[in-house]
Design a protein around this motif. Sequence first.
Motif, PDB file in Angstrom:
ATOM      1  N   UNK A  62    -125.002  38.736 -88.570  1.00 19.82           N
ATOM      2  CA  UNK A  62    -126.295  38.718 -87.907  1.00 19.82           C
ATOM      3  C   UNK A  62    -126.414  39.868 -86.930  1.00 19.82           C
ATOM      4  N   UNK A  63    -127.604  40.408 -86.819  1.00 20.80           N
ATOM      5  CA  UNK A  63    -127.866  41.522 -85.904  1.00 20.80           C
ATOM      6  C   UNK A  63    -128.995  41.152 -84.951  1.00 20.80           C
ATOM      7  N   UNK A  64    -128.728  41.293 -83.656  1.00 28.49           N
ATOM      8  CA  UNK A  64    -129.770  41.053 -82.651  1.00 28.49           C
ATOM      9  C   UNK A  64    -130.391  42.350 -82.174  1.00 28.49           C
ATOM     10  N   UNK A  65    -129.562  43.382 -82.056  1.00 30.64           N
ATOM     11  CA  UNK A  65    -130.054  44.635 -81.472  1.00 30.64           C
ATOM     12  C   UNK A  65    -129.184  45.801 -81.939  1.00 30.64           C
ATOM     13  N   UNK A  66    -129.460  46.980 -81.391  1.00 35.73           N
ATOM     14  CA  UNK A  66    -128.735  48.177 -81.827  1.00 35.73           C
ATOM     15  C   UNK A  66    -127.265  48.138 -81.437  1.00 35.73           C
ATOM     16  N   UNK A  67    -126.932  47.431 -80.372  1.00 31.26           N
ATOM     17  CA  UNK A  67    -125.525  47.297 -79.986  1.00 31.26           C
ATOM     18  C   UNK A  67    -124.770  46.534 -81.065  1.00 31.26           C
ATOM     19  N   UNK A  68    -125.357  45.424 -81.531  1.00 31.00           N
ATOM     20  CA  UNK A  68    -124.751  44.679 -82.637  1.00 31.00           C
ATOM     21  C   UNK A  68    -124.614  45.564 -83.865  1.00 31.00           C
ATOM     22  N   UNK A  69    -125.669  46.336 -84.148  1.00 29.64           N
ATOM     23  CA  UNK A  69    -125.663  47.182 -85.339  1.00 29.64           C
ATOM     24  C   UNK A  69    -124.499  48.172 -85.300  1.00 29.64           C
ATOM     25  N   UNK A  70    -124.320  48.848 -84.180  1.00 25.90           N
ATOM     26  CA  UNK A  70    -123.234  49.833 -84.069  1.00 25.90           C
ATOM     27  C   UNK A  70    -121.871  49.186 -84.279  1.00 25.90           C
ATOM     28  N   UNK A  71    -121.646  48.047 -83.633  1.00 25.82           N
ATOM     29  CA  UNK A  71    -120.374  47.340 -83.779  1.00 25.82           C
ATOM     30  C   UNK A  71    -120.179  46.874 -85.221  1.00 25.82           C
ATOM     31  N   UNK A  72    -121.205  46.254 -85.787  1.00 24.98           N
ATOM     32  CA  UNK A  72    -121.091  45.690 -87.130  1.00 24.98           C
ATOM     33  C   UNK A  72    -120.958  46.761 -88.208  1.00 24.98           C
ATOM     34  N   UNK A  73    -121.564  47.921 -88.010  1.00 29.27           N
ATOM     35  CA  UNK A  73    -121.393  49.011 -88.974  1.00 29.27           C
ATOM     36  C   UNK A  73    -119.932  49.455 -89.025  1.00 29.27           C
ATOM     37  N   UNK A  74    -119.312  49.587 -87.862  1.00 26.10           N
ATOM     38  CA  UNK A  74    -117.895  49.945 -87.831  1.00 26.10           C
ATOM     39  C   UNK A  74    -117.046  48.885 -88.513  1.00 26.10           C
ATOM     40  N   UNK A  75    -117.341  47.617 -88.224  1.00 22.64           N
ATOM     41  CA  UNK A  75    -116.591  46.513 -88.829  1.00 22.64           C
ATOM     42  C   UNK A  75    -116.793  46.504 -90.345  1.00 22.64           C
ATOM     43  N   UNK A  76    -118.026  46.730 -90.792  1.00 23.18           N
ATOM     44  CA  UNK A  76    -118.310  46.754 -92.237  1.00 23.18           C
ATOM     45  C   UNK A  76    -117.531  47.883 -92.913  1.00 23.18           C
ATOM     46  N   UNK A  77    -117.417  48.995 -92.239  1.00 21.05           N
ATOM     47  CA  UNK A  77    -116.647  50.109 -92.792  1.00 21.05           C
ATOM     48  C   UNK A  77    -115.175  49.767 -92.937  1.00 21.05           C
ATOM     49  N   UNK A  78    -114.616  49.148 -91.934  1.00 20.26           N
ATOM     50  CA  UNK A  78    -113.209  48.751 -91.994  1.00 20.26           C
ATOM     51  C   UNK A  78    -112.997  47.675 -93.053  1.00 20.26           C
ATOM     52  N   UNK A  79    -113.898  46.686 -93.093  1.00 19.05           N
ATOM     53  CA  UNK A  79    -113.787  45.638 -94.101  1.00 19.05           C
ATOM     54  C   UNK A  79    -113.925  46.214 -95.506  1.00 19.05           C
ATOM     55  N   UNK A  80    -114.828  47.167 -95.664  1.00 20.94           N
ATOM     56  CA  UNK A  80    -115.010  47.808 -96.962  1.00 20.94           C
ATOM     57  C   UNK A  80    -113.764  48.546 -97.422  1.00 20.94           C
ATOM     58  N   UNK A  81    -113.045  49.129 -96.482  1.00 21.01           N
ATOM     59  CA  UNK A  81    -111.797  49.823 -96.827  1.00 21.01           C
ATOM     60  C   UNK A  81    -110.712  48.825 -97.240  1.00 21.01           C
ATOM     61  N   UNK A  82    -110.696  47.655 -96.574  1.00 21.58           N
ATOM     62  CA  UNK A  82    -109.677  46.651 -96.878  1.00 21.58           C
ATOM     63  C   UNK A  82    -110.032  45.785 -98.076  1.00 21.58           C
ATOM     64  N   UNK A  83    -111.328  45.606 -98.327  1.00 21.57           N
ATOM     65  CA  UNK A  83    -111.769  44.733 -99.426  1.00 21.57           C
ATOM     66  C   UNK A  83    -113.010  45.347-100.082  1.00 21.57           C
ATOM     67  N   UNK A  84    -112.806  46.401-100.876  1.00 20.89           N
ATOM     68  CA  UNK A  84    -113.966  47.085-101.468  1.00 20.89           C
ATOM     69  C   UNK A  84    -114.771  46.218-102.431  1.00 20.89           C
ATOM     70  N   UNK A  85    -114.211  45.110-102.863  1.00 20.85           N
ATOM     71  CA  UNK A  85    -114.934  44.219-103.777  1.00 20.85           C
ATOM     72  C   UNK A  85    -115.989  43.371-103.059  1.00 20.85           C
ATOM     73  N   UNK A  86    -115.977  43.367-101.729  1.00 21.67           N
ATOM     74  CA  UNK A  86    -116.931  42.578-100.953  1.00 21.67           C
ATOM     75  C   UNK A  86    -117.992  43.483-100.350  1.00 21.67           C
ATOM     76  N   UNK A  87    -119.195  42.932-100.255  1.00 25.29           N
ATOM     77  CA  UNK A  87    -120.313  43.645 -99.642  1.00 25.29           C
ATOM     78  C   UNK A  87    -120.674  42.957 -98.334  1.00 25.29           C
ATOM     79  N   UNK A  88    -120.985  43.753 -97.320  1.00 23.62           N
ATOM     80  CA  UNK A  88    -121.475  43.202 -96.061  1.00 23.62           C
ATOM     81  C   UNK A  88    -122.989  43.225 -96.089  1.00 23.62           C
TER      82      UNK A  88
END
Length: 167
Positions: free
Chosen positions: A94-120
Amino acid sequence: MFRIAFYSGSFDPLTNGHLDVIAHAAALCDRLVVGVGTNPNKAGLFTVEERLAMIREAAGPSLTRAGCELEALAFDGLAIEAARAAGASLIVRGLRDSTDFDYEMNMAGMNGAMAPEMQTVFLPASSPVRPITATLVRQIAAMGGDVAPFAPANVVASLRTKFAAVP
């Protein structure tokens, strides 16, 4: 194709903002797994078992009506590993604001590297729930304020009980 999504957090407590994300996520999957992360170094207001029960009670009926199964479980370690163990192909955030977006984009990138079969999948919070945070709900409840506009009824009752016991 049976689609499983994983939505993780501490949910301490569950808020109407979390329920908003859960309701929107139900449209994307057949089963939504809500994972309550545990951290042995951090004491929560509610036990993990209490949080799981509150999630099931507050979110279960609406997900059933939406034709989506709800599974609430506790996990320790990485959320991406818990999502994999649950058979998820989607990570919901979930995203409330741009602060969430910045944090979650970084997390999605790391998760994508560890589990490329999953989509955020990012779900923007609906306007009425955008300012709600679990931290603010806890603080308002601790000071005797009314949190009914910010949390489901079962959580409001649990907060009242929890803080009535505090001298």
